[in-house]
Write a protein that holds these residues in place. Structure first.
Motif, PDB file in Angstrom:
ATOM      1  N   GLU A   1     -10.408  -0.340  -5.585  1.00  0.00           N
ATOM      2  CA  GLU A   1      -9.022  -0.317  -6.012  1.00  0.00           C
ATOM      3  C   GLU A   1      -8.105  -0.016  -4.834  1.00  0.00           C
ATOM      4  OE1 GLU A   1      -8.596   2.481  -9.124  1.00  0.00           O
ATOM      5  OE2 GLU A   1      -9.900   1.389 -10.535  1.00  0.00           O
ATOM      6  N   GLU A   2      -6.934  -0.642  -4.839  1.00  0.00           N
ATOM      7  CA  GLU A   2      -5.944  -0.423  -3.793  1.00  0.00           C
ATOM      8  C   GLU A   2      -4.892   0.547  -4.315  1.00  0.00           C
ATOM      9  OE1 GLU A   2      -4.193  -3.381  -0.525  1.00  0.00           O
ATOM     10  OE2 GLU A   2      -3.297  -3.660  -2.491  1.00  0.00           O
ATOM     11  N   VAL A   3      -4.622   1.580  -3.538  1.00  0.00           N
ATOM     12  CA  VAL A   3      -3.711   2.644  -3.954  1.00  0.00           C
ATOM     13  C   VAL A   3      -2.522   2.668  -3.000  1.00  0.00           C
ATOM     14  CG1 VAL A   3      -3.460   5.118  -4.360  1.00  0.00           C
ATOM     15  CG2 VAL A   3      -5.625   3.990  -4.883  1.00  0.00           C
ATOM     16  N   GLU A   4      -1.332   2.740  -3.550  1.00  0.00           N
ATOM     17  CA  GLU A   4      -0.114   2.848  -2.760  1.00  0.00           C
ATOM     18  C   GLU A   4       0.297   4.313  -2.648  1.00  0.00           C
ATOM     19  OE1 GLU A   4       2.969   0.484  -4.346  1.00  0.00           O
ATOM     20  OE2 GLU A   4       2.037  -1.442  -3.795  1.00  0.00           O
ATOM     21  N   ARG A   5       0.816   4.677  -1.489  1.00  0.00           N
ATOM     22  CA  ARG A   5       1.229   6.060  -1.264  1.00  0.00           C
ATOM     23  C   ARG A   5       2.456   6.076  -0.363  1.00  0.00           C
ATOM     24  NH1 ARG A   5      -0.197  10.439   2.152  1.00  0.00           N
ATOM     25  NH2 ARG A   5      -1.481   9.055   3.426  1.00  0.00           N
ATOM     26  N   GLN A   6       3.379   6.980  -0.676  1.00  0.00           N
ATOM     27  CA  GLN A   6       4.588   7.115   0.123  1.00  0.00           C
ATOM     28  C   GLN A   6       4.334   8.081   1.284  1.00  0.00           C
ATOM     29  OE1 GLN A   6       7.782   8.381  -2.401  1.00  0.00           O
ATOM     30  NE2 GLN A   6       8.019   6.375  -3.386  1.00  0.00           N
ATOM     31  N   VAL A   7       4.755   7.675   2.458  1.00  0.00           N
ATOM     32  CA  VAL A   7       4.592   8.483   3.661  1.00  0.00           C
ATOM     33  C   VAL A   7       5.972   8.782   4.211  1.00  0.00           C
ATOM     34  CG1 VAL A   7       3.616   8.601   5.968  1.00  0.00           C
ATOM     35  CG2 VAL A   7       2.363   7.438   4.162  1.00  0.00           C
ATOM     36  N   GLY A   8       6.292  10.077   4.292  1.00  0.00           N
ATOM     37  CA  GLY A   8       7.586  10.487   4.797  1.00  0.00           C
ATOM     38  C   GLY A   8       7.633  10.480   6.311  1.00  0.00           C
ATOM     39  N   GLN A   9       8.826  10.744   6.837  1.00  0.00           N
ATOM     40  CA  GLN A   9       9.004  10.731   8.284  1.00  0.00           C
ATOM     41  C   GLN A   9       8.232  11.854   8.949  1.00  0.00           C
ATOM     42  OE1 GLN A   9      13.081  11.071   9.454  1.00  0.00           O
ATOM     43  NE2 GLN A   9      12.694  10.545  11.594  1.00  0.00           N
ATOM     44  N   ALA A  10       8.202  13.032   8.328  1.00  0.00           N
ATOM     45  CA  ALA A  10       7.482  14.168   8.898  1.00  0.00           C
ATOM     46  C   ALA A  10       5.981  13.910   8.935  1.00  0.00           C
ATOM     47  CB  ALA A  10       7.786  15.431   8.098  1.00  0.00           C
ATOM     48  N   GLU A  11       5.467  13.328   7.858  1.00  0.00           N
ATOM     49  CA  GLU A  11       4.033  13.029   7.831  1.00  0.00           C
ATOM     50  C   GLU A  11       3.678  11.967   8.850  1.00  0.00           C
ATOM     51  OE1 GLU A  11       0.527  11.972   4.553  1.00  0.00           O
ATOM     52  OE2 GLU A  11       2.644  12.134   3.957  1.00  0.00           O
ATOM     53  N   GLY A  12       4.561  11.017   9.078  1.00  0.00           N
ATOM     54  CA  GLY A  12       4.320  10.004  10.112  1.00  0.00           C
ATOM     55  C   GLY A  12       4.284  10.602  11.506  1.00  0.00           C
ATOM     56  N   LYS A  13       5.166  11.586  11.769  1.00  0.00           N
ATOM     57  CA  LYS A  13       5.139  12.253  13.067  1.00  0.00           C
ATOM     58  C   LYS A  13       3.861  13.068  13.250  1.00  0.00           C
ATOM     59  CE  LYS A  13      10.164  12.643  13.617  1.00  0.00           C
ATOM     60  NZ  LYS A  13      11.321  13.585  13.730  1.00  0.00           N
TER      61      LYS A  13
END
Length: 476
Positions: free
Chosen positions: A116-128
């Motif tokens: 299964e493919e799961v979508e998730r939101q990644v914020g700017q802080a988590e990206g850093k």
């Protein structure tokens, strides 16, 4: 969001090893050992400079107005500042509203044949934070194999010559060994995440334990073997080290030359062709440094846009460990033959046996990891044991001879011979014997089918692609 523990561990090992090395170099200076002092400082500063350059390159600080950060990197304090910055970002999560978020899609590990493919939101802080983790994962590998590994080898060599272990030297050796093992562990995890980037990878604690034991036995044994060999044959250790470095450094470039691929130009847009060449040379140099002491889980492939070979090659791994085991055994044999009075108090045969057994134990934990603890083992096209068994079978002996030149189509007809003659034995491994009556027998020694005690029949041979059989009548 996970706490950046890996960043803290990397910075702690970097700081502890640098401090211990500088203290030990001061003791060498007090004792008048200028050579040992110079080499200790060299194996501390060179990887430190490379770590600063790597952090600056990954965070793209040269194209941003951050003079204070660049100054701290020049003062070799970059990892500490980056660690504090990462923890500040982690502490600010939830307090400041994210200006934007990105969507990532990851596949889960297949269960019962479905993924299964799961979508998730990644914020700017988590990206850093993700950028910080990726940067420190790479700097841990650089620090481990371009700094800690030569440092550990040097200090152990000094211990053998001086027949003693001081507190400062012993502390530095322990920290260096932990740094090498941690760097190898990060290299394994980095290879898994690069190869299976489309999947959500969850590494269990048991997998970490298997990698830690595998790398500990493998690296410790390799370092001890090199030190023992260099202590009795000082001049011959240079050809051994240089040969290893040349082979593993030139191997990716030879494959790149054979592939006739265009020169990689997507590493960094701001780099010129000369800068890209320098980066690739440093990458292959690091690759050679890793393979000098242990198996590199990340295989460099210059013709790939990601510069990493994402395929799992059991054959290459089997060849590496077989050749490395033979090399270690050969170096130990030479040490045993030419050993000096320094080792008069040591049982040499027992030490050789212990080192070979320790290396075998490391290989055992490696097999356990890939067979049972690998987080993406469900995606393997073949199991670890089956792959290595096929590789060993190929390396031992595989001979495929050409078929017989006379072929006819259709079913094989059983023909009574006019005289007593035999069919030449077949060397093909894919020969099958079909359409035989129930009363026929097969003589293994003569490779002949008998219809009766006095009769013989021809052999029905099945083609490689499933063609009909062919017959060769036996003439008088």
């Amino acid at each position: 969001m996970r706490l950046p523990i890996s960043i803290f561990v990397s910075v702690s090992l970097f700081t502890a090893e640098t401090t211990a090395a500088l203290y030990l170099s001061s003791t060498y200076r007090s004792a008048g050992d200028r050579i040992w002092q110079g080499l200790t400082v060299l194996f501390t500063l060179v990887p430190s400079v490379l770590v600063q350059l790597t952090l600056t390159f990954i965070h793209r600080d040269l194209s941003r107005d951050r003079p204070l950060i660049l100054l701290l990197h020049i003062l070799q304090l970059g990892p500490i500042v980056r660690c504090l910055e990462a923890f500040c970002i982690y502490g600010s999560v939830g307090r400041v509203e994210e200006p934007y978020v990105s969507i990532t899609r990851k596949k889960q590990m297949p269960r019962r044949g479905q993924s299964e493919e799961v979508e998730r939101q990644v914020g700017q802080a988590e990206g850093k934070l993700f950028t910080h983790r990726a940067a420190f994962a790479r700097t841990s590998v650089i620090q481990a194999f371009l700094g800690s590994a030569p440092q550990l080898t040097l200090q152990l060599y000094i211990c053998v010559l001086q027949r003693g272990v001081s507190i400062g030297r012993g502390t530095l050796m322990v920290i260096s060994l932990l740094s090498i093992v941690y760097g190898a562990l990060r290299c394994n995890i980095l290879a898994i995440k690069i190869k299976y980037d489309d999947y959500e990878v969850d590494v269990r604690p048991l997998a970490y334990m298997c990698i830690f034991l595998w790398r500990s036995f493998e690296i410790a044994t390799r370092v001890v073997v090199l030190v023992l060999f260099s202590s009795v044959l000082q001049l011959w250790v240079l050809p051994v080290v240089l040969l290893n470095f040349l082979v593993f450094s030139l191997y990716p470039w030879i494959l790149f030359w054979w592939s006739h691929s265009p020169f990689p130009e997507n590493i960094e847009k701001t780099l010129s062709r000369l800068g890209t060449t320098i980066v690739l040379c440093l990458l292959t140099f690091l690759y050679a440094g890793i393979n000098m002491f242990c198996w590199s889980a990340v295989q460099v492939k210059l013709s790939d846009p990601d510069l990493i070979n994402k395929s799992q090659n059991w054959y290459r791994m089997a060849v590496y460990y077989m050749l490395r085991f033979v090399e270690n055994a050969s170096l130990l044999l030479l040490w045993y033959i030419f050993r000096t009075d320094v080792y008069s108090d040591i049982c040499a045969p027992l030490l050789v046996l212990q080192l070979l057994v320790a290396y075998a134990i490391g290989i055992f934990f490696m097999l356990v990891f890939y067979q049972f603890c690998h987080p993406c083992r469900r995606l393997f096209s073949s199991s670890m044991s089956q792959g290595l068994w096929d590789c060993s079978s190929v390396l031992c002996f595989m001979c495929d001879t050409a078929p017989s030149p006379i072929r006819t189509t259709g079913k094989a007809a059983l023909q009574p011979p006019s005289s007593h003659c035999k069919e030449p034995p077949s060397d093909r491994a894919s020969d099958t014997y079909e359409d035989m009556p129930n009363d026929t027998t097969y003589d293994i020694l003569n490779d002949t089918i008998y219809d009766s005690p006095n009769d013989m029949a021809t052999i029905t041979d099945t083609g490689v692609n499933g063609d009909a059989g062919y017959t060769e009548p036996c003439n008088a």
